[in-house]
Design an enzyme around this catalytic site. Structure first.
Site, PDB file in Angstrom:
ATOM      1  N   ARG A  10       0.861  -1.192   0.000  1.00 50.54           N
ATOM      2  CA  ARG A  10       0.000   0.000   0.000  1.00 50.54           C
ATOM      3  C   ARG A  10       0.899   1.246   0.000  1.00 50.54           C
ATOM      4  O   ARG A  10       1.501   1.554   1.030  1.00 50.54           O
ATOM      5  CB  ARG A  10      -0.846   0.059   1.281  1.00 50.54           C
ATOM      6  CG  ARG A  10      -2.010  -0.908   1.347  1.00 50.54           C
ATOM      7  CD  ARG A  10      -2.850  -0.535   2.568  1.00 50.54           C
ATOM      8  NE  ARG A  10      -3.998  -1.418   2.734  1.00 50.54           N
ATOM      9  CZ  ARG A  10      -4.099  -2.347   3.679  1.00 50.54           C
ATOM     10  NH1 ARG A  10      -3.109  -2.531   4.538  1.00 50.54           N
ATOM     11  NH2 ARG A  10      -5.187  -3.083   3.773  1.00 50.54           N
ATOM     12  N   ASP A  37       7.030  -6.076   3.639  1.00 48.37           N
ATOM     13  CA  ASP A  37       6.931  -7.384   2.985  1.00 48.37           C
ATOM     14  C   ASP A  37       6.579  -7.110   1.521  1.00 48.37           C
ATOM     15  O   ASP A  37       6.403  -5.967   1.127  1.00 48.37           O
ATOM     16  CB  ASP A  37       5.818  -8.186   3.695  1.00 48.37           C
ATOM     17  CG  ASP A  37       5.918  -9.684   3.432  1.00 48.37           C
ATOM     18  OD1 ASP A  37       6.853 -10.117   2.735  1.00 48.37           O
ATOM     19  OD2 ASP A  37       5.062 -10.423   3.950  1.00 48.37           O
ATOM     20  N   HIS A  83       5.386 -12.502   8.164  1.00 48.68           N
ATOM     21  CA  HIS A  83       5.971 -11.161   8.254  1.00 48.68           C
ATOM     22  C   HIS A  83       5.994 -10.669   9.707  1.00 48.68           C
ATOM     23  O   HIS A  83       6.995 -10.121  10.171  1.00 48.68           O
ATOM     24  CB  HIS A  83       5.172 -10.195   7.365  1.00 48.68           C
ATOM     25  CG  HIS A  83       5.759  -8.816   7.315  1.00 48.68           C
ATOM     26  ND1 HIS A  83       5.031  -7.717   6.935  1.00 48.68           N
ATOM     27  CD2 HIS A  83       7.002  -8.343   7.628  1.00 48.68           C
ATOM     28  CE1 HIS A  83       5.810  -6.635   6.999  1.00 48.68           C
ATOM     29  NE2 HIS A  83       7.005  -6.991   7.416  1.00 48.68           N
ATOM     30  N   ASP A 105      -0.007  -0.639   8.078  1.00 51.41           N
ATOM     31  CA  ASP A 105       0.152   0.501   7.167  1.00 51.41           C
ATOM     32  C   ASP A 105      -1.161   1.193   6.807  1.00 51.41           C
ATOM     33  O   ASP A 105      -1.147   2.201   6.105  1.00 51.41           O
ATOM     34  CB  ASP A 105       0.857   0.039   5.883  1.00 51.41           C
ATOM     35  CG  ASP A 105       0.130  -1.129   5.210  1.00 51.41           C
ATOM     36  OD1 ASP A 105      -0.896  -1.590   5.743  1.00 51.41           O
ATOM     37  OD2 ASP A 105       0.604  -1.581   4.145  1.00 51.41           O
ATOM     38  N   ASP A 106      -2.297   0.667   7.284  1.00 54.23           N
ATOM     39  CA  ASP A 106      -3.579   1.297   6.946  1.00 54.23           C
ATOM     40  C   ASP A 106      -4.223   1.955   8.171  1.00 54.23           C
ATOM     41  O   ASP A 106      -5.433   2.133   8.214  1.00 54.23           O
ATOM     42  CB  ASP A 106      -4.541   0.265   6.345  1.00 54.23           C
ATOM     43  CG  ASP A 106      -4.854  -0.874   7.314  1.00 54.23           C
ATOM     44  OD1 ASP A 106      -4.158  -0.988   8.352  1.00 54.23           O
ATOM     45  OD2 ASP A 106      -5.789  -1.650   7.038  1.00 54.23           O
ATOM     46  N   ASP A 184      -4.020 -13.104  14.679  1.00 56.98           N
ATOM     47  CA  ASP A 184      -4.782 -12.336  15.670  1.00 56.98           C
ATOM     48  C   ASP A 184      -5.852 -13.196  16.347  1.00 56.98           C
ATOM     49  O   ASP A 184      -6.054 -13.103  17.569  1.00 56.98           O
ATOM     50  CB  ASP A 184      -5.366 -11.048  15.075  1.00 56.98           C
ATOM     51  CG  ASP A 184      -6.066 -11.249  13.740  1.00 56.98           C
ATOM     52  OD1 ASP A 184      -5.958 -12.353  13.157  1.00 56.98           O
ATOM     53  OD2 ASP A 184      -6.711 -10.302  13.266  1.00 56.98           O
ATOM     54  N   SER A 215      -8.355  -9.211   3.903  1.00 57.85           N
ATOM     55  CA  SER A 215      -9.697  -9.623   4.357  1.00 57.85           C
ATOM     56  C   SER A 215     -10.795  -9.111   3.420  1.00 57.85           C
ATOM     57  O   SER A 215     -11.980  -9.304   3.693  1.00 57.85           O
ATOM     58  CB  SER A 215      -9.954  -9.112   5.778  1.00 57.85           C
ATOM     59  OG  SER A 215      -9.947  -7.700   5.797  1.00 57.85           O
TER      60      SER A 215
END
Length: 340
Positions: A10, A37, A83, A105-106, A184, A215
């Site tokens: 991204r 990654d 990662h 990163d989001d 998670d 996702s």
């Protein structure tokens, strides 16, 4: 306290990094480390454009991971777990930090993101019944939080992620058994959680802008894009957070919940009995929890039997401007992992 940013493909990682660098009070106290990654060239250029302001690590193994045939469409989740393992290994083994704040990163961070973690860090060191501090409230939609109480923090048995602080000792424990995928949800299993809790805020200190991802936007349009990001600075390091230590918290929080008058969901929906102030809705099993959560706009999924943002089965939120506790009976004895 380093901030570890996990990045892939991204180039919008700029939005994450711009806010981190704008709000961080000190580059020495909060070094930003970006682990990338995927080998995506445009994203690598975006990260490199920050020069010395961030450290840029590259995950060296970009190969496909052999997965069972029925998991072929989940290859991305295997790569994410690989990662995480590599990046956390770099932070704790190679760079030898004693704790780290993990973001993806989001995520965009709030103005008091660093203040929050700096204040909660000593709590994590002092209270062994805590295993993380998270910036995220799963039920943090604007109409479901009290923005006037942005300083309010909770304990939760649900691992929220989405901007979270962990100690090196926790990595020592998790690394040898780190999962191949779905890290998670693995963290949310009783074998990993081991009865421990996280700290979470009333008003989230992160928000996610990443609909596009592994996702495929699951939950994004329904919940995630409506999460309120805190916008006023709370001086957490000047506040007394000792109320979050387990014994103190249970001495104050549980009596407050169970002293709240019990009402029916229909009464809440009809906006009746306003004079009662904070109220409690009692559920008795998995099905009633899910039905009430759905009716009141909460996230209704359970992981290993634990509701999102729940503590001892209790979920605290705001409904039509008043505090509501969705709670099990007061003789609650523990989570049932079959409620999943």
């Amino acid at each position: 306290l380093p901030v570890l940013v996990l990045a892939c493909d991204r180039s919008t990682v700029r939005r994450c990094l711009d806010k981190l660098l704008r709000y961080r009070p000190s580059p020495e106290r909060f070094p930003v480390i970006v682990s990338q990654d995927c080998g995506h060239a445009e994203t690598a250029r975006a990260i490199a454009s920050y020069g010395d302001a961030v450290a840029h690590l590259r995950q060296p193994d970009l190969s496909d991971i052999p997965v069972p045939p029925e998991h072929r469409k989940f290859q991305g989740y295997y790569k994410i777990a690989r990662h995480y393992r590599w990046a956390l290994g770099q932070v704790f083994r190679t760079l030898r930090y004693r704790a780290a704040i993990v973001v993806e990163d989001d995520l965009e961070v709030a103005p008091d993101f660093f203040e929050y973690f700096q204040a909660a860090f000593p709590l994590l060191l002092a209270d062994r019944s805590l295993w993380c501090v998270s910036a995220w409230n799963d039920n943090g939609k604007e109409q479901m939080v009290d923005a006037g109480q942005a300083e309010l923090l909770y304990r939760t048995d649900f691992f929220p992620g989405l901007g979270w602080l962990l100690l090196a000792e926790l990595w020592d424990e998790l690394e040898p058994k780190w999962p191949r995928a779905f890290w998670d949800d693995w963290m949310r299993q009783p074998e990993q959680r081991r009865g421990r809790s996280c700290v979470r805020p009333e008003v989230s200190r992160t928000m996610t802008f990443g609909r596009k991802g592994v996702s495929h936007g699951q939950f994004f349009d329904q919940y995630l894009k409506f999460i309120k990001l805190n916008d006023r600075f709370v001086p957490f390091t000047r506040l007394d957070l000792s109320y979050l230590k387990k014994e103190e918290y249970e001495r104050s929080f549980l009596p407050r919940v169970y002293a709240a008058p019990e009402v029916r969901v229909e009464e809440l929906q009809g906006n009746r009995r306003r004079e009662l102030g904070a109220v409690r809705v009692q559920y008795t099993g998995r099905d009633s929890f899910k039905a009430f959560a759905k009716a009141l706009g909460l996230m209704d999924d359970l992981k290993s039997g634990v509701p999102r943002a729940g503590y001892r089965g209790i979920v605290s939120f705001v409904y039509r401007g008043r505090r509501v506790y969705l709670a099990p009976p007061s003789d609650w004895t523990g989570y049932d992992p079959s409620w999943s």
